[in-house]
Scaffold this motif. Sequence first.
Motif, PDB file in Angstrom:
ATOM      1  N   GLU A  58       0.882  -1.119  -0.241  1.00  0.00           N
ATOM      2  CA  GLU A  58      -0.077  -0.114   0.704  1.00  0.00           C
ATOM      3  C   GLU A  58       0.662   1.517   0.297  1.00  0.00           C
ATOM      4  O   GLU A  58       2.038   1.238   0.694  1.00  0.00           O
ATOM      5  CB  GLU A  58      -1.287   0.031   1.224  1.00  0.00           C
ATOM      6  CG  GLU A  58      -1.747   1.376   1.500  1.00  0.00           C
ATOM      7  CD  GLU A  58      -3.068   0.938   2.682  1.00  0.00           C
ATOM      8  OE1 GLU A  58      -3.288   2.118   2.369  1.00  0.00           O
ATOM      9  OE2 GLU A  58      -2.502   0.692   3.539  1.00  0.00           O
ATOM     10  N   THR A 100       2.007   4.572   1.446  1.00  0.00           N
ATOM     11  CA  THR A 100       1.745   5.196   2.453  1.00  0.00           C
ATOM     12  C   THR A 100       2.915   6.379   2.531  1.00  0.00           C
ATOM     13  O   THR A 100       3.740   6.607   1.836  1.00  0.00           O
ATOM     14  CB  THR A 100       2.092   4.569   3.579  1.00  0.00           C
ATOM     15  OG1 THR A 100       2.979   4.321   3.540  1.00  0.00           O
ATOM     16  CG2 THR A 100       0.513   3.010   3.507  1.00  0.00           C
ATOM     17  N   ASP A 101       2.435   7.607   3.170  1.00  0.00           N
ATOM     18  CA  ASP A 101       3.514   8.885   3.106  1.00  0.00           C
ATOM     19  C   ASP A 101       4.867   8.304   4.267  1.00  0.00           C
ATOM     20  O   ASP A 101       5.436   8.563   3.355  1.00  0.00           O
ATOM     21  CB  ASP A 101       2.627   9.455   4.400  1.00  0.00           C
ATOM     22  CG  ASP A 101       2.041   9.984   3.254  1.00  0.00           C
ATOM     23  OD1 ASP A 101       1.578  10.691   2.309  1.00  0.00           O
ATOM     24  OD2 ASP A 101       1.070  11.415   4.473  1.00  0.00           O
TER      25      ASP A 101
END
Length: 449
Positions: free
Chosen positions: A400, A402-403
């Motif tokens: 995924e 994500t930051d």
Amino acid sequence: MYPLAQILHGQGFYLTGSDNNETETLDAVRSMGIPVFIGQKAENIEGADLIVHTAAIMADNPELVAARSSGVPVLERADLLGIITDRYERAICVSGTHGKTSTTSMITQIMYTAGIDISAYIGGKLPCIGGSGRAGKSDILVCESCEFEDHFLKFSPDISVVLNIDADHLDYFGSLDNIIRSFIKFNQKTSKCIIINGSDENSMKSLEGVSGKEIITFGSSSDCFYYPENISHDGLLTSYDAMYRGKKLGRITLHVAGIHNVMNSLAAVAAARYCGVEFEHIVKGLEEFRGAKRRFDKLGEVNGITVVDDYAHHPTELEATLNAAMEMKFRKVWAIFQPFTFSRTSLLLDDFARVLQIPDHALLTDIMGSREKNTYGIFTRHLAEKIPGCIWFPQDETAEWTDERKYFNFQQICDHVCENAQPGDLVITLGCGDAYKIAKMIIKKLSDK
């Protein structure tokens, strides 16, 4: 959205807004007294008389869903900007695949310096107006006009500027011919004057079937109304003689590099002179122009290493920027590129691979998908494998986004550059996403060392 907020706030409208993360831009909006919510939620729209959203917002966004079911009028950003352009007698709409922000900024700087109370809508930040937008009291609006999804066809140009036409946004247009057709419609909408790149074949094709407008050309050769002679380069400085129909108007000095900025400035000269600005004021305005933010923007020099950021995100823009960088006689040029959108990366893959071989070192981040889902199955490795010696850090493509994952990717690049760059080198971050954060990370790490 930021320049819209500045213009409407300056005209006395009450605004609120929302975004999904904290940025310097949100700090600037809040400093104007505009409330901004973090996170897009249905309750954010309460009390609104008009709701405006950017095209980057997905259809299932809860705030947008609530807006559309609220009974309150809902406009996309370009619709509202089109309404604003219609309120001015001299709306200068600056179009083209490349150079819009720089040229819009140059025109704004010229007129602001000349004392004209100008309104402006710019896709980058211009120091002299304190941001990206300005509401003035004159009848002149300078407006950056993007062809993305035909947004510029919602505008009402009195004076249109066509800088160039290239293959971009092919996920929407499908072909270069379709892009040219949209520019033909844009030119047909123009009420008074078209200022156009006479040295760009595709731009000139956009005049097909267009009549009843004054046509003014600029370009690289003397068959155009405006053209340069005796161009000289000295680091970030570029000087040239501005010519008009065979006569020398005077010498112009730019504090932005590259022949592409000479062309941008000639378009600005033509627009300003059409609006009655004296050439001496044009020279002064261009001399004071130091570039818009994120357009070959020098962020710092640490331990002899110069760090620059640039918005280039299309192969043609990258080629112009990187060629300019290579002409500056730095020891080595390190180019850090963040590919933007899966569609553009996939459709222009070979062009990206070609131009990213220009610098001494090319480094790639993961692709920033923005408004898209990766239906193309394209990943950074597909581009990196086509660039000899390219530096990239493989990621788990199934993970995924994500930051935290992005920050780790940025940190890997920052560490590599800081460990290997030497005094006399140029490091340039490239892309219209947030690659500039890597430049700031590099400056901090070099300073800490």
